[in-house]
Each structure stands twice: as structure tokens, then as C-alpha cells.
Design a protein around this motif. Sequence first.
Motif, PDB file in Angstrom:
ATOM      1  N   LYS A  72       2.198 -14.654   2.755  1.00 24.98           N
ATOM      2  CA  LYS A  72       3.221 -13.663   2.398  1.00 24.98           C
ATOM      3  C   LYS A  72       3.030 -12.489   3.349  1.00 24.98           C
ATOM      4  CE  LYS A  72       6.308 -12.083  -0.718  1.00 24.98           C
ATOM      5  NZ  LYS A  72       7.727 -12.325  -0.446  1.00 24.98           N
ATOM      6  N   VAL A  73       3.913 -12.388   4.353  1.00 24.74           N
ATOM      7  CA  VAL A  73       3.696 -11.440   5.452  1.00 24.74           C
ATOM      8  C   VAL A  73       4.303 -10.089   5.092  1.00 24.74           C
ATOM      9  CG1 VAL A  73       3.878 -11.075   7.927  1.00 24.74           C
ATOM     10  CG2 VAL A  73       3.763 -13.401   7.027  1.00 24.74           C
ATOM     11  N   GLU A  74       3.476  -9.236   4.500  1.00 19.43           N
ATOM     12  CA  GLU A  74       3.922  -7.942   3.995  1.00 19.43           C
ATOM     13  C   GLU A  74       4.118  -6.886   5.073  1.00 19.43           C
ATOM     14  OE1 GLU A  74       4.646  -6.920   0.602  1.00 19.43           O
ATOM     15  OE2 GLU A  74       4.950  -9.085   0.686  1.00 19.43           O
ATOM     16  N   THR A  75       3.822  -7.236   6.319  1.00 19.48           N
ATOM     17  CA  THR A  75       4.025  -6.275   7.404  1.00 19.48           C
ATOM     18  C   THR A  75       5.509  -6.020   7.664  1.00 19.48           C
ATOM     19  OG1 THR A  75       3.930  -8.043   9.056  1.00 19.48           O
ATOM     20  CG2 THR A  75       1.878  -6.922   8.527  1.00 19.48           C
ATOM     21  N   PHE A  76       6.397  -6.805   7.049  1.00 18.29           N
ATOM     22  CA  PHE A  76       7.832  -6.596   7.227  1.00 18.29           C
ATOM     23  C   PHE A  76       8.362  -5.435   6.384  1.00 18.29           C
ATOM     24  CE2 PHE A  76       7.381 -10.640   9.220  1.00 18.29           C
ATOM     25  CZ  PHE A  76       8.430 -10.754  10.100  1.00 18.29           C
ATOM     26  N   ASN A  77       7.531  -4.871   5.522  1.00 18.59           N
ATOM     27  CA  ASN A  77       7.920  -3.660   4.811  1.00 18.59           C
ATOM     28  C   ASN A  77       8.021  -2.506   5.809  1.00 18.59           C
ATOM     29  OD1 ASN A  77       8.080  -4.430   1.942  1.00 18.59           O
ATOM     30  ND2 ASN A  77       5.900  -4.917   2.172  1.00 18.59           N
ATOM     31  N   PRO A  78       8.782  -1.454   5.500  1.00 16.18           N
ATOM     32  CA  PRO A  78       8.985  -0.373   6.483  1.00 16.18           C
ATOM     33  C   PRO A  78       7.710   0.336   6.902  1.00 16.18           C
ATOM     34  CG  PRO A  78       9.852   0.242   4.332  1.00 16.18           C
ATOM     35  CD  PRO A  78       9.560  -1.219   4.276  1.00 16.18           C
ATOM     36  N   GLY A  79       6.734   0.384   6.022  1.00 13.32           N
ATOM     37  CA  GLY A  79       5.448   0.990   6.372  1.00 13.32           C
ATOM     38  C   GLY A  79       4.448  -0.028   6.867  1.00 13.32           C
ATOM     39  N   HIS A  80       4.934  -1.270   7.126  1.00  7.92           N
ATOM     40  CA  HIS A  80       4.108  -2.377   7.635  1.00  7.92           C
ATOM     41  C   HIS A  80       2.943  -2.705   6.703  1.00  7.92           C
ATOM     42  CE1 HIS A  80       6.561  -1.926  11.125  1.00  7.92           C
ATOM     43  NE2 HIS A  80       6.069  -0.749  11.423  1.00  7.92           N
ATOM     44  N   SER A  81       3.164  -2.526   5.407  1.00  8.81           N
ATOM     45  CA  SER A  81       2.087  -2.747   4.436  1.00  8.81           C
ATOM     46  C   SER A  81       2.667  -3.108   3.084  1.00  8.81           C
ATOM     47  CB  SER A  81       1.220  -1.484   4.319  1.00  8.81           C
ATOM     48  OG  SER A  81       0.484  -1.486   3.121  1.00  8.81           O
ATOM     49  N   ILE A  82       1.906  -3.896   2.328  1.00  8.41           N
ATOM     50  CA  ILE A  82       2.298  -4.232   0.960  1.00  8.41           C
ATOM     51  C   ILE A  82       2.293  -3.011   0.051  1.00  8.41           C
ATOM     52  CG2 ILE A  82      -0.036  -4.762   0.122  1.00  8.41           C
ATOM     53  CD1 ILE A  82       1.233  -7.163  -1.377  1.00  8.41           C
ATOM     54  N   LYS A  83       1.572  -1.976   0.455  1.00  4.30           N
ATOM     55  CA  LYS A  83       1.425  -0.785  -0.382  1.00  4.30           C
ATOM     56  C   LYS A  83       2.740  -0.028  -0.542  1.00  4.30           C
ATOM     57  CE  LYS A  83      -3.083  -1.095  -1.082  1.00  4.30           C
ATOM     58  NZ  LYS A  83      -3.709  -1.191  -2.410  1.00  4.30           N
ATOM     59  N   ASP A  84       3.736  -0.314   0.306  1.00  9.24           N
ATOM     60  CA  ASP A  84       5.040   0.331   0.134  1.00  9.24           C
ATOM     61  C   ASP A  84       5.611   0.039  -1.247  1.00  9.24           C
ATOM     62  OD1 ASP A  84       4.723   1.060   2.745  1.00  9.24           O
ATOM     63  OD2 ASP A  84       6.431  -0.077   3.520  1.00  9.24           O
ATOM     64  N   ARG A  85       5.352  -1.180  -1.740  1.00 11.37           N
ATOM     65  CA  ARG A  85       5.910  -1.595  -3.031  1.00 11.37           C
ATOM     66  C   ARG A  85       5.402  -0.683  -4.153  1.00 11.37           C
ATOM     67  NH1 ARG A  85       7.633  -7.271  -3.135  1.00 11.37           N
ATOM     68  NH2 ARG A  85       7.182  -8.320  -1.153  1.00 11.37           N
ATOM     69  N   MET A  86       4.073  -0.570  -4.234  1.00 17.70           N
ATOM     70  CA  MET A  86       3.506   0.190  -5.354  1.00 17.70           C
ATOM     71  C   MET A  86       3.653   1.696  -5.155  1.00 17.70           C
ATOM     72  SD  MET A  86       0.551   1.431  -3.903  1.00 17.70           S
ATOM     73  CE  MET A  86      -0.950   1.494  -4.846  1.00 17.70           C
ATOM     74  N   ALA A  87       3.697   2.151  -3.896  1.00 15.76           N
ATOM     75  CA  ALA A  87       3.869   3.580  -3.639  1.00 15.76           C
ATOM     76  C   ALA A  87       5.210   4.070  -4.188  1.00 15.76           C
ATOM     77  CB  ALA A  87       3.767   3.857  -2.143  1.00 15.76           C
ATOM     78  N   LEU A  88       6.270   3.320  -3.880  1.00 16.47           N
ATOM     79  CA  LEU A  88       7.588   3.698  -4.392  1.00 16.47           C
ATOM     80  C   LEU A  88       7.646   3.599  -5.905  1.00 16.47           C
ATOM     81  CD1 LEU A  88      10.490   4.524  -3.820  1.00 16.47           C
ATOM     82  CD2 LEU A  88      11.058   2.088  -3.547  1.00 16.47           C
ATOM     83  N   LYS A  89       7.046   2.566  -6.457  1.00 15.34           N
ATOM     84  CA  LYS A  89       7.041   2.393  -7.915  1.00 15.34           C
ATOM     85  C   LYS A  89       6.299   3.544  -8.596  1.00 15.34           C
ATOM     86  CE  LYS A  89       7.275   0.223 -11.949  1.00 15.34           C
ATOM     87  NZ  LYS A  89       8.544   0.200 -12.715  1.00 15.34           N
ATOM     88  N   MET A  90       5.137   3.917  -8.070  1.00 14.84           N
ATOM     89  CA  MET A  90       4.374   5.031  -8.663  1.00 14.84           C
ATOM     90  C   MET A  90       5.171   6.323  -8.598  1.00 14.84           C
ATOM     91  SD  MET A  90       0.322   4.556  -7.701  1.00 14.84           S
ATOM     92  CE  MET A  90       0.568   4.922  -5.964  1.00 14.84           C
ATOM     93  N   LEU A  91       5.855   6.572  -7.469  1.00 12.28           N
ATOM     94  CA  LEU A  91       6.621   7.807  -7.328  1.00 12.28           C
ATOM     95  C   LEU A  91       7.820   7.824  -8.273  1.00 12.28           C
ATOM     96  CD1 LEU A  91       7.158  10.497  -6.001  1.00 12.28           C
ATOM     97  CD2 LEU A  91       8.260   9.296  -4.092  1.00 12.28           C
ATOM     98  N   GLU A  92       8.541   6.714  -8.352  1.00 13.26           N
ATOM     99  CA  GLU A  92       9.708   6.666  -9.241  1.00 13.26           C
ATOM    100  C   GLU A  92       9.292   6.807 -10.701  1.00 13.26           C
ATOM    101  OE1 GLU A  92      12.801   3.963  -6.593  1.00 13.26           O
ATOM    102  OE2 GLU A  92      11.561   2.987  -8.128  1.00 13.26           O
ATOM    103  N   ASP A  93       8.156   6.216 -11.083  1.00 10.29           N
ATOM    104  CA  ASP A  93       7.678   6.365 -12.459  1.00 10.29           C
ATOM    105  C   ASP A  93       7.229   7.791 -12.725  1.00 10.29           C
ATOM    106  OD1 ASP A  93       8.234   3.726 -12.872  1.00 10.29           O
ATOM    107  OD2 ASP A  93       6.149   3.039 -12.991  1.00 10.29           O
ATOM    108  N   ALA A  94       6.596   8.425 -11.722  1.00 12.45           N
ATOM    109  CA  ALA A  94       6.152   9.826 -11.879  1.00 12.45           C
ATOM    110  C   ALA A  94       7.359  10.746 -12.041  1.00 12.45           C
ATOM    111  CB  ALA A  94       5.313  10.243 -10.679  1.00 12.45           C
ATOM    112  N   GLU A  95       8.426  10.468 -11.281  1.00 15.62           N
ATOM    113  CA  GLU A  95       9.643  11.266 -11.415  1.00 15.62           C
ATOM    114  C   GLU A  95      10.252  11.085 -12.796  1.00 15.62           C
ATOM    115  OE1 GLU A  95      11.331  11.314  -6.822  1.00 15.62           O
ATOM    116  OE2 GLU A  95      11.711   9.559  -8.082  1.00 15.62           O
TER     117      GLU A  95
END
Length: 452
Positions: free
Chosen positions: A33-56
Motif C-alpha cells: 500500500k504505497v502511501e507516498t501518493f498522499n500530498p505529504g508523501h506519508s500515510i500520516k496525512d490521513r490521521m493528521a486531517l482526522k485529528m484536526l477535523e475532530d479537534a475543530e
Amino acid sequence: MNFKQSILETIGNTPMVRLNRIVADVPATVLMKVETFNPGHSIKDRMALKMLEDAEANGDIKPGGTIIECTSGNTGMGLAIAGAVKGYRCIFTTNDKQSKEKIDLLKALGAEVVVCPTNVTPEDPRSYYSVAERLSKEIPNSFWFNQYDNLSNRQAHYESTGPEIWEQTGGKITHLVVGVGTGGTISGTGKYLKEQNPDIKVWGIDTYGSVFKKYHETGEFDEKEIYPYITEGIGEDILPKNVDFSIIDHFEKVTDKDGALYARKLAREEGILLGYSAGSAMAGLLQMKDQLTADDVVVIVIHDHGSRYVGKIYNDDWMRERGFLDTELRVKDILAKKKDKQFFSVSASETVRQAFAVMKEHDISQMPVMKDEEVVGSITENIVLNYLLDNPFNHSEKTVETIMGDPFPLVNSDMPFSQLNHYINKSTPAVLVKDTAGTLHVVTKYDIIQAL
């Protein structure tokens, strides 16, 4: 028109790619599962956005506020991208073992970075955990996301990574392999997949110097397991709340060296430039390959892109300084570079004329002499030429054993190139070596020159 409202809408739906050369000895189908295709070239983009949206949604951070996080780089990258789009200030704490590239990339997105010492306990006020917590208390309208204990982390993978893998494999996945750091990826993804099929095995990749493996197997948090290591992104000296140990079937430890070497192998053999922990995941799977069958479908989830590590694992000097890269040729490397691996020899009972004919036909300067399938001597062009000059009128029926010299030395195929000078010299122009199949080969001065 077909476009995204912002770069955040490109997160997820990353491709699944089959591995080939690097898993040639693995009986199973191995997918990545090649997660480098995310805009930040990392799988962490997924959880970063989720954490921010939940915090908001929870009111933990308000417009114009400050995102604070302790990060090894990739979560910070995801939060920095989201922060840039949404207009938040970002302050990240990291430790001094992280690559310079990661720190520079965070700054490029407008983040402020505080570098903290690695070799301190989590409770130490200098640790990157403690500094992040302190800053969140000092700065108004700020929120420390704490990816280790923030359960939005693993929920992001339960909602996205897990379903994507299940759909992309048509439900045929049998094994999930993931490097474990905060634990969000393996726990969220593993939970979703096991809900679809409880028989799926979830293997976590750990590193030496981390507490995960022993704690999982014994329930004991052993501080003796904790010591500095170089691998980035996996392993911990704490037990993050995001790690659901009940989901993970097995932890496999991988050395710093193997993680680095297999990241390089992935680049050279599969054309995929990935980060340090991807190499660890690959090495871990290969360590467990004997547990797999031809019916298995293995999915390796990788974390980030190799561009973060061009000054480290993809830098030969950095690798050599740590003893990870042995660039000196060995005898087997010289043998592998030989274009013609045919083994020519002459029987001790054959005539000088016959030996000379073989050497002339195949353009070779030396040959072993055999008797009853044993090497009993050697002849060289100098020996043959000297004999012919000394006996210009009577040489045709003289046998090889009457003029042969000592046998060429037999050396180990793993011998370093630098040690060959103990064997090859003016009087000994070649050595013998056996390959893995036990076949004899001659390695000459010319072969060495060609290999160099």
C-alpha cells in the motif's frame, strides 16, 4: 471542470502495488500500500486531517489557533499541510535523530520546529513530549494533538486505510504487515480487517531499543529493552494508547542496519523510493517468510517517501560511518562479474601440446591441472612458453605433470578483495573458488581488473 476544492481532498485512495524481485523467495503474493501518493508523501496525512477535523468539531481549537505536536516528521507534515490550508499556526517538537530533510520540509510549510534531545526519558522536561505539552499550556488557543494517545489517529485508519485494503484485495488479504510507532495505522487498519475476516494475521514491525515486542509477549514494561536506535518512525519507549495490542498477532524486531539496507533494495529492485521504516517492514516480512504459503496475500503498509532520507540511508558516506554499507568487493562479487564462467582445466596425463592447444583456443593464460577429479597443480603461459623455448625440437609428447607448478590456492567466496594480495602475486596469477553450488571457478588478475 474536474478539480479538488483543496489539496486535502487528495488524501487517501492510494494505489496497491505488487512486489516482485525483492520477494522472489517468498511463496505468497506480496502487495504494498504505497502511501507516498498522499500530498505529504506519508500515510500520516490521513490521521493528521482526522485529528484536526475532530479537534475543530470538539472545540479544542478555534480559527486562527496554534497546532502543537510532537512528531518524527510525518505527522507534522500532515498537520502543516492542513494548517496551511485552514490558516493555523504550527509549532512542532521533534528529536535530534530525525533527518534534516524532515525538519526543512516542515519549515518550508511555515511551521516552527523545536529540536529536542533523543536520549532522555519521556518525563524529562527536555523531551519532545514534555516540550509540546508545556507549549500547549503557555500559548492561548493552542491544542497539543498528541498523536500517541489521540484515538482519532487509529479511527482515521479504521475509516479509510482498512476499507481501501479490503476493497483493493477483493477481501483476499491474509496478512497485514505494518511498522508500529504510535500504533494508529496497525490498530485502526487491523481492527477493520479483522472485523471482515478474523483469520487475518496482523504482524507489527518493531525495532531493537523499543518496548513493544516484549510487552506484547509478556505484559511486562521492561525499561532494560529501551536504548537508543537509529531507525525512524517505529518503536517506542512508551505505550501509546493508540496501540491496541489485542489486534496485533505478532511483533517482529528488525535491526537498524537491515531496515536501511532493505529500503535501498526496494529502490533498486522495485523502483520505489521509500523511507526507513518501509525497509524495516520489508526486512521483517522476509524474516517471517517461512510462515507463508502460496495461497497467502500479504499487504505491507508503508509510511513515507525516501526523499526524507537522502542525507541518511540513501547517502553512502552516512551508511559507511555506521557500518551499514560494506562497499569492498568480495571474491564472490568478482566471480559474479565474470562474463565467461566456464571452468577450463587440463589432465595431468595430457601432453604439453594438448594443454597449449586449449589455452590458445580459449585465450586463457593459466589452468588448473587435474588428476582423479582433484586439483594437483597448475600451468601458466609462462611455464608453457619457457618449456617450448627450452625444447624447441622435442616437446609434443611431454606430459603436463612434468612441468606443472603448485596448485592455485582455494579461497572462500566471502573473502574480501583486499585479502587476495596474500594469494595472488608474481608467481601465483590466480586462485580457485567454489560457488554456492560447489562448482570450481578460476579467478585471475584479469578478472579482478575487470571487476574493479
